[in-house]
Design a protein around this motif. Structure first.
Motif, mmCIF file in Angstrom:
data_model
loop_
_atom_site.group_PDB
_atom_site.id
_atom_site.type_symbol
_atom_site.label_atom_id
_atom_site.label_comp_id
_atom_site.label_asym_id
_atom_site.label_seq_id
_atom_site.Cartn_x
_atom_site.Cartn_y
_atom_site.Cartn_z
ATOM 1 N N CYS A 160 71.196 78.027 42.727
ATOM 2 C CA CYS A 160 72.467 78.016 43.156
ATOM 3 C C CYS A 160 72.940 77.690 44.127
ATOM 4 N N GLN A 165 78.594 75.011 28.325
ATOM 5 C CA GLN A 165 77.415 75.200 28.984
ATOM 6 C C GLN A 165 76.118 76.680 28.003
ATOM 7 N N SER A 166 77.685 78.390 27.992
ATOM 8 C CA SER A 166 76.996 79.226 27.673
ATOM 9 C C SER A 166 76.992 78.946 26.191
ATOM 10 N N GLU A 170 69.713 70.245 33.543
ATOM 11 C CA GLU A 170 69.454 71.975 33.196
ATOM 12 C C GLU A 170 68.069 73.043 32.957
ATOM 13 N N LEU A 192 73.181 77.511 25.736
ATOM 14 C CA LEU A 192 71.929 77.317 26.418
ATOM 15 C C LEU A 192 71.461 79.159 26.339
ATOM 16 N N VAL A 208 67.189 76.681 33.030
ATOM 17 C CA VAL A 208 67.492 77.442 31.723
ATOM 18 C C VAL A 208 66.129 78.003 31.657
ATOM 19 N N PHE A 217 77.200 79.633 34.244
ATOM 20 C CA PHE A 217 76.796 78.912 33.331
ATOM 21 C C PHE A 217 78.099 79.182 33.349
ATOM 22 N N ARG A 218 78.621 77.422 32.834
ATOM 23 C CA ARG A 218 80.071 77.371 32.530
ATOM 24 C C ARG A 218 80.132 77.867 30.704
ATOM 25 N N ASP A 268 80.634 69.319 31.223
ATOM 26 C CA ASP A 268 80.138 70.159 29.607
ATOM 27 C C ASP A 268 81.908 69.548 29.303
ATOM 28 N N SER A 298 65.432 81.267 33.886
ATOM 29 C CA SER A 298 67.206 82.091 33.605
ATOM 30 C C SER A 298 65.992 83.373 32.518
ATOM 31 N N SER A 345 77.108 74.824 39.832
ATOM 32 C CA SER A 345 76.923 76.199 41.224
ATOM 33 C C SER A 345 77.538 75.400 41.674
ATOM 34 N N THR A 370 82.386 84.181 29.860
ATOM 35 C CA THR A 370 82.782 82.948 30.357
ATOM 36 C C THR A 370 83.886 82.224 30.865
#
Length: 443
Positions: free
Chosen positions: A209, A152-153, A23, A156, A27, A148-149, A441, A30, A217, A361
């Motif tokens: 992505c 993950q959110s 990731e 991250l 990251v 992001f799922r 995740d 982003s 993605s 999300t």
């Protein structure tokens, strides 16, 4: 024989940040994207604050009214664009549009002489920045919730927020240290360049992505038009208790922020005499906020979400607000105001914002762009209106800064109740698999 645990710089970095090796690239891009967005804003934020004071503290309610009108005009246009274009195209066009606006204001601020005309240019600039700020940040977080799922959110988003915090430090530092040497108009050009950097990051993220190299993605999501109507976001908010709850959270936060903003204008105008002093103070407050935010994001945000979950973490800022408004009610002086303002804004950026974005999300893509944009823009600025006119009305009745601060204590208590309900509802939706977490995740 069992192999020894993996060690080395990558493992240490993963433990410190919560990001997995696969990731890291996503990251970093982003965070860099957010860096450019917030640095562009913080370069011009102190200029907006000074223009608000220079235009007359008594006129601030009308500036917020103008901002709400601007939101009403912009949201349907954006929603229509979202319905027809891919995310890369509509986000790029959005940022380039704001860059063109900055160049127009550069010309106006350079050419219009001091006087009534310059005051009106300043007022329109205030309204424009208030729209610009919410819009570019809302679009950024919509994009983040799209790539992001949910799990993950939670790991991250706080880390990605570090990029924005560093951007805020850089942007406010540019203005704080160059305002005595460069004109406000010239400083706008820094924002133009920084926004172009955001566009480049956006394109790189979207390509990553679409190429299928990013965790979670999907090529079809990157290239699929979201569809729907221009007013779909409004309808979806009104039909969903969860989205209405997020709107209520935004509304209550903004009302409190607007009261604090007006108290700030009063205290600052009484404490500092010149425009240069006021601009410098605003920039230094911004700098302090961003330094504290950075420390919190690096060492606390991810851990708090892990330990306490969304429900308790999203309630921290309302608790800070209850205590802060109580303190300001007892002692409405510059020192108390600065401490409360710095803690509240840092708590918002480091804790409330990433946690609030996690709420989206668990929703479909249309809600991430359209319903979220409506909440972030219109509902947010509607809170401004309620707050600014309530402040003006209570002030007309003779209430001073102390009493005005105390009126916010029960409102902050209601805000806390809404936050706790949202956190519980998000946990239910995440557990139901709507939308389904990515396999990376799971577990």
């Amino acid at each position: 024989m069992t192999p020894p645990p993996e060690s080395g710089p990558r493992t240490v970095a993963a433990r410190l940040t919560g990001a997995r090796p696969e990731e890291a690239g996503l990251v970093l891009l982003s965070a860099l994207y957010f860096f450019f967005i917030l640095s562009a804003y913080y370069v011009i934020r102190p200029i907006r604050e000074e223009m608000a004071v220079a235009g007359g503290v008594e006129n601030i309610p009308w500036l917020f009214t103008g901002t709400l009108v601007g939101m009403l005009l912009v949201h349907p246009i954006f929603a229509a664009v979202v319905s027809r274009w891919t995310r890369r195209r509509f986000v790029t066009v959005t940022y380039r549009f704001f860059m063109l606006n900055l160049l127009i204001y550069f010309a106006l601020l350079s050419l219009v002489p001091e006087g009534v005309a310059s005051v009106w240019v300043g007022r329109t600039f205030f309204v424009w920045i208030s729209v610009f700020n919410l819009f570019v940040v809302s679009v950024f977080w919509s994009f983040m919730t799209d790539i992001f799922r949910e799990r993950q959110s939670r790991r991250l988003f706080g880390l990605i927020g570090v990029g924005g915090t560093v951007g805020g430090i850089v942007g406010s530092s540019i203005t704080a240290f160059l305002v005595g040497f460069l004109s406000p108009a010239t400083l706008l050009l820094f924002s133009v360049v920084l926004l172009e950097g955001a566009v480049l990051c956006l394109k790189a993220l979207d390509a990553r992505c679409a190429g299928g190299t990013a965790p979670g993605s999907r090529l079809e999501e990157a290239e699929r038009v979201i569809g729907g109507s221009a007013l779909e976001g409004i309808r979806r908010v009104l039909a969903s208790p969860y989205l209405l709850g997020i709107g209520a959270f935004m509304l209550l936060f903004t009302i409190g922020s607007t009261f604090l903003y007006n108290i700030q204008a009063d205290i600052i105008s009484r404490t500092f005499a010149t425009a240069t002093e006021r601009t410098s103070v605003f920039a230094r407050i911004d700098l302090s906020v961003n330094v504290l935010t950075l420390c919190t994001q690096l060492f606390l945000t991810g851990r708090l979400l892990k330990w306490f979950g969304v429900r308790l973490t999203i309630g921290i800022l309302p608790v800070i607000s209850i205590l802060g408004f109580l303190a300001l009610g007892v002692a409405p002086v510059f020192a108390v105001f600065v401490v409360f303002q710095v803690l509240r804004r840092a708590g918002n950026f480091a804790l409330a914002v990433p946690t609030r974005e996690v709420l989206y999300t668990v929703l479909p893509r249309r809600d991430k762009y359209k319903a979220k944009n409506f909440n972030d823009l219109f509902v947010y600025r509607a809170g401004d209106q309620i707050g600014v006119w309530s402040f003006a009305g209570l002030g007309a009745l003779g209430l001073g800064s102390s009493a005005l601060a105390l009126t916010m204590v029960p409102l902050a208590g209601l805000w806390l109740a809404v936050a706790l309900w949202l956190g519980k509802k998000q946990s239910v939706l995440a557990g139901s698999g709507t939308p389904r977490p990515h396999a990376a995740d799971a577990g």
